[in-house]
Motif scaffolding. Structure first.
Motif, short mmCIF file in Angstrom:
data_model
loop_
_atom_site.label_atom_id
_atom_site.label_comp_id
_atom_site.label_asym_id
_atom_site.label_seq_id
_atom_site.Cartn_x
_atom_site.Cartn_y
_atom_site.Cartn_z
N ILE A 56 19.74 16.85 29.69
CA ILE A 56 19.00 17.94 29.05
C ILE A 56 18.53 17.46 27.69
N ALA A 57 17.24 17.58 27.45
CA ALA A 57 16.70 17.14 26.15
C ALA A 57 17.23 18.02 25.03
N VAL A 58 17.44 17.41 23.88
CA VAL A 58 17.90 18.16 22.71
C VAL A 58 16.76 19.06 22.23
N ASP A 59 17.10 20.30 21.93
CA ASP A 59 16.14 21.28 21.42
C ASP A 59 15.48 20.76 20.14
N GLU A 60 14.20 21.06 19.96
CA GLU A 60 13.46 20.57 18.78
C GLU A 60 14.11 21.06 17.48
N GLY A 61 14.57 22.31 17.48
CA GLY A 61 15.24 22.86 16.29
C GLY A 61 16.53 22.12 15.98
N ASP A 62 17.26 21.74 17.04
CA ASP A 62 18.51 20.99 16.86
C ASP A 62 18.22 19.61 16.28
N ALA A 63 17.16 18.97 16.78
CA ALA A 63 16.78 17.64 16.27
C ALA A 63 16.38 17.75 14.79
N LYS A 64 15.70 18.85 14.44
CA LYS A 64 15.30 19.05 13.04
C LYS A 64 16.52 19.29 12.15
N PHE A 65 17.53 20.00 12.70
CA PHE A 65 18.77 20.16 11.94
C PHE A 65 19.38 18.79 11.67
N ALA A 66 19.41 17.93 12.69
CA ALA A 66 20.00 16.60 12.55
C ALA A 66 19.28 15.79 11.47
N THR A 67 17.94 15.82 11.47
CA THR A 67 17.21 15.05 10.45
C THR A 67 17.40 15.67 9.07
N GLY A 68 17.44 17.00 9.01
CA GLY A 68 17.65 17.68 7.72
C GLY A 68 19.03 17.39 7.15
N ALA A 69 20.04 17.42 8.02
CA ALA A 69 21.42 17.15 7.59
C ALA A 69 21.56 15.70 7.13
N ALA A 70 20.94 14.78 7.87
CA ALA A 70 20.99 13.36 7.50
C ALA A 70 20.29 13.13 6.17
N ASN A 71 19.13 13.77 6.00
CA ASN A 71 18.37 13.64 4.77
C ASN A 71 19.19 14.12 3.57
N ALA A 72 19.82 15.30 3.71
CA ALA A 72 20.65 15.85 2.63
C ALA A 72 21.84 14.94 2.35
N GLY A 73 22.46 14.44 3.41
CA GLY A 73 23.62 13.55 3.25
C GLY A 73 23.28 12.27 2.52
N LEU A 74 22.15 11.68 2.89
CA LEU A 74 21.70 10.44 2.22
C LEU A 74 21.42 10.71 0.74
N ALA A 75 20.82 11.87 0.45
CA ALA A 75 20.51 12.23 -0.94
C ALA A 75 21.78 12.44 -1.75
N GLU A 76 22.79 13.08 -1.13
CA GLU A 76 24.06 13.31 -1.82
C GLU A 76 24.75 11.99 -2.16
N VAL A 77 24.70 11.03 -1.24
CA VAL A 77 25.33 9.73 -1.48
C VAL A 77 24.59 9.00 -2.61
N ALA A 78 23.25 9.03 -2.57
CA ALA A 78 22.45 8.34 -3.60
C ALA A 78 22.70 8.95 -4.99
N ALA A 79 22.66 10.28 -5.07
CA ALA A 79 22.88 10.95 -6.37
C ALA A 79 24.34 10.82 -6.80
N GLY A 80 25.26 10.87 -5.84
CA GLY A 80 26.68 10.73 -6.15
C GLY A 80 27.02 9.36 -6.71
N THR A 81 26.38 8.34 -6.16
CA THR A 81 26.58 6.97 -6.67
C THR A 81 26.15 6.90 -8.13
N LEU A 82 25.00 7.51 -8.40
CA LEU A 82 24.46 7.55 -9.77
C LEU A 82 25.44 8.27 -10.71
#
Length: 201
Positions: A56-82
């Protein structure tokens, strides 16, 4: 045949990214790729010898949640390092270090799930978060601490809302479970950074 079409599609996505003059950021590219590719669980595996089996293909909204969560996580790590390097307030410095640890762990969990679903995730924060990091990097001392804390309060409110929604509405069981499991940590981060913010006023 499916692998060949996937490679061709990714090449087209890469070319269209270049033809935009690099105006799309990593999250937008990931969302574009996910919108046209097969995110079924079977597509992530070698389907040779599997007859008539289609996940079953992943729902488009679910895929967008995954990219949004990853984006936020990457930003938190970058700013946290700073923050762990530049902050003068020991609480802010410690919070930055915690962001690196906690969000790196969550990012790795999300990457593992995305891999099984054939979901493409961004590999760096989006343009807005890159700008936020550049703005933070230009500050120092108490100005840096205040700007970082304000950004973390605002960011964690948005991320809390994103994960809250996903924990209730994701159609994919694994992504829904990931959102529900990660949400208490995000709420805890928000409470802690709001307390730090209050103490700085």
């Amino acid at each position: 045949m499916k692998k060949l079409s996937l490679i061709a599609m990714m090449a087209i996505a890469a070319l269209s990214f270049q033809s935009c003059g690099g105006s799309k950021d990593s999250k937008e590219v990931a969302d574009s790729v996910n919108a046209v590719k097969d995110t079924s669980t079977m597509a992530a595996k070698d389907t040779a010898g599997v007859t008539g089996a289609k996940g079953i293909a992943v729902d488009e909204g679910d895929a967008k949640f995954a990219t949004g969560a990853a984006n936020a996580g990457l930003a938190e790590v970058a700013a946290g390092t700073l923050a762990s390097e530049k902050a003068t307030n020991p609480k802010v410095k410690a919070f930055g270090a915690m962001m690196v640890t906690d969000h790196t762990k969550a990012n790795e969990e999300l990457m593992a799930i995305a891999k099984t679903k054939n979901i493409t995730l961004p590999n760096e924060p989006d343009a807005d978060h890159q700008k936020m990091k550049a703005d933070l990097a230009a500050k120092s001392g108490a100005d840096f601490d205040k700007a970082y804390v304000d950004a973390m309060v605002s960011g964690h409110k948005k991320v809390e809302s994103l994960f809250e929604d996903a924990s209730k509405n994701c159609k994919d069981a694994d992504l829904k479970a990931f959102a529900a499991k990660t949400l208490p940590t995000i709420k805890s981060h928000l409470a802690e950074i709001e307390a730090i913010q209050k103490g700085m006023k």
